[in-house]
Structures are given as C-alpha cells and as structure tokens.
Write a protein that holds these residues in place. Structure first.
Motif, short mmCIF file in Angstrom:
data_model
loop_
_atom_site.label_atom_id
_atom_site.label_comp_id
_atom_site.label_asym_id
_atom_site.label_seq_id
_atom_site.Cartn_x
_atom_site.Cartn_y
_atom_site.Cartn_z
N SER A 1 10.82 20.79 -2.21
CA SER A 1 11.53 21.97 -1.94
C SER A 1 13.00 21.74 -1.92
O SER A 1 13.60 22.69 -2.85
N TYR A 2 13.58 20.57 -1.68
CA TYR A 2 14.88 20.35 -1.62
C TYR A 2 15.29 20.18 -3.22
O TYR A 2 16.39 20.77 -3.56
N SER A 3 14.47 19.32 -3.94
CA SER A 3 14.72 19.25 -5.29
C SER A 3 14.83 20.56 -6.31
O SER A 3 15.61 20.54 -6.85
N GLY A 4 13.89 21.30 -5.96
CA GLY A 4 13.65 22.63 -6.41
C GLY A 4 15.08 23.54 -6.09
O GLY A 4 15.56 24.10 -7.01
N ALA A 5 15.62 23.32 -4.90
CA ALA A 5 16.55 24.09 -4.47
C ALA A 5 18.00 23.56 -5.21
O ALA A 5 18.89 24.26 -5.63
N LEU A 6 17.99 22.21 -5.30
CA LEU A 6 19.25 21.59 -5.90
C LEU A 6 19.32 21.84 -7.49
O LEU A 6 20.33 22.25 -7.86
N ILE A 7 18.05 22.00 -8.14
CA ILE A 7 18.19 22.06 -9.48
C ILE A 7 18.50 23.56 -9.82
O ILE A 7 19.34 23.80 -10.50
N LEU A 8 17.95 24.44 -8.87
CA LEU A 8 18.38 25.90 -9.02
C LEU A 8 19.85 26.16 -8.61
O LEU A 8 20.64 26.94 -9.28
N SER A 9 20.04 25.58 -7.49
CA SER A 9 21.65 25.66 -7.26
C SER A 9 22.59 25.39 -8.16
O SER A 9 23.60 25.92 -8.46
N GLU A 10 22.31 23.97 -8.66
CA GLU A 10 23.29 23.66 -9.58
C GLU A 10 23.24 24.17 -10.98
O GLU A 10 24.40 24.46 -11.57
N SER A 11 22.17 24.76 -11.36
CA SER A 11 22.06 25.54 -12.38
C SER A 11 22.71 26.93 -12.59
O SER A 11 23.07 27.50 -13.60
N LEU A 12 22.72 27.54 -11.44
CA LEU A 12 23.10 28.65 -11.26
C LEU A 12 24.75 28.86 -10.63
O LEU A 12 25.35 29.71 -10.88
N LEU A 13 24.84 27.82 -9.79
CA LEU A 13 26.11 27.88 -9.06
C LEU A 13 27.00 26.71 -9.37
O LEU A 13 28.23 26.89 -9.18
N GLY A 14 26.52 25.87 -10.10
CA GLY A 14 27.54 24.86 -10.79
C GLY A 14 27.16 23.60 -9.56
O GLY A 14 26.73 23.53 -8.63
N THR A 15 27.75 22.34 -10.25
CA THR A 15 27.66 21.16 -9.33
C THR A 15 28.74 21.05 -8.53
O THR A 15 29.82 21.83 -8.80
N ASP A 16 28.95 19.97 -7.56
CA ASP A 16 29.93 20.01 -6.57
C ASP A 16 30.32 21.14 -5.77
O ASP A 16 31.38 21.47 -5.42
#
Length: 195
Positions: free
Chosen positions: A78-93
């Motif tokens: 779940s966390y990995s899916g959220a991280l991939i989505l978050s970074e692809s849509l919102l950016g890293t950092d």
C-alpha cells in the motif's frame, strides 16, 4: 473511466468513506477502517483510473491499517503504491513522500529490518528538515525513531545526541507532555548506558 466533471460530486462521497475509515481507525477498529479505505481505492480506480491523486490518502491509510494488523507485506504494498503515485503526480521531496517514507520505515522497524528502516527514516528526515525545519514535531518523531534504532544497535552516543535534540524540540513545542517525558526517559537510558 468517469468524466472529470463528476469529480466534485464523487469527491464528497469518497471523503465520507475516507472520514469513516479514519473514525473507525481512531476508535481502535483497523479492520473495519480498512474496508472503507479499500472501497475508496476500488471506486476511485473504477471511476478515474489508477493514476488519480485521490488514491494517495486511502492507500496510505490502508497501509497504516495493515501495519496495525501485523500484515507487513500488505502495508508495504500500500505504501509503495502511494509513494509511486505521490511522486509521479506531486513530485519528489514533498511532505507526502516524507510521511510515506516514515511509514515504510516503521514497517521495516517492526519487522526487525533495521538497516532498511534507517534508510527510509533518513529519506523522511531529509525532506522534513528541509520543508519543516529541525524544530518541527514530525521531524522530531523521525529523529526519535532513528535514535531508538541506534540505541538498539549499540550506537548509544549517537542515540543520546539525537534523543537530546528531540527532547529540546518537544520541551519547546509541547512543554510537559507524555512525548516530552518519553524523550527524557530515553536521554536518561542513554546516559545510564554510557555510565
């Protein structure tokens, strides 16, 4: 997928399910909360596809439920899916990434994978220090968890420095509180250990 003009209406429905999940989790019912989060995830994907930003929160919250229930593999998924989505849509950092890195670290910590936990905590700490500063309670929480691992690894001098930093932040921000008392206890344990 659904037309975006329906998002305002459906957004309210998803917020209700998310809110119900939060209420159940806060009352100590993670399994029931998980049902609401999973329903939100399934519905959002069905209506808006698997790349919708609305998926991030229910994915993070479902990871928290899985972790609470001891389902560490599902929590990491779940966390990995959220991280991939978050970074692809919102950016890293971004702060959302820091929260997810922190939560992934907690899972590794609970599983006893301390090296992986430290790597994830370090990522969270870097973002939180930059975005929130060293004196923020969330930054202090990540520092606290790092210090606890260091103490377990026998790096007591490093742990003492980090616990002392957390104690300063908590005293300043929280005054006399359970979190401050916990930090004081950890500083004392490190001092005792070092003699």
């Amino acid at each position: 997928t659904c037309h975006l003009s329906l998002w305002p209406v459906l957004s309210s429905v998803f917020k209700v399910f998310l809110g119900l999940g939060i209420c159940y989790y806060d009352q100590g019912y993670p399994a029931e909360a998980l049902e609401f989060y999973e329903y939100s995830i399934k519905s959002l994907k069905a209506h808006f596809g698997k790349h919708h930003p609305g998926l991030i929160s229910p994915l993070v919250n479902s990871g928290l439920c899985h972790m609470t229930l001891g389902r560490f593999s599902q929590a990491l998924a779940s966390y990995s899916g959220a991280l991939i989505l978050s970074e692809s849509l919102l950016g890293t950092d971004r702060l959302m990434s820091a929260t997810i890195f922190h939560n992934i670290a907690v899972v590794h910590d609970q599983r006893g994978d301390l090296a992986d936990a430290l790597r994830q905590y370090a990522k969270a700490l870097k973002i939180r220090e930059r975005a929130l500063g060293e004196g923020d309670p969330l930054t202090a929480l990540t520092c606290h968890n790092i210090a606890c691992i260091w103490r377990c690894q026998g790096k007591v001098a490093e742990a003492l420095k980090m616990h002392s930093r957390v104690l300063r932040v908590r005293k300043q921000g929280l005054g006399e509180s359970l979190d401050t008392a916990e930090s004081l206890e950890h500083v004392g344990l490190c001092n005792d250990w070092l003699g």
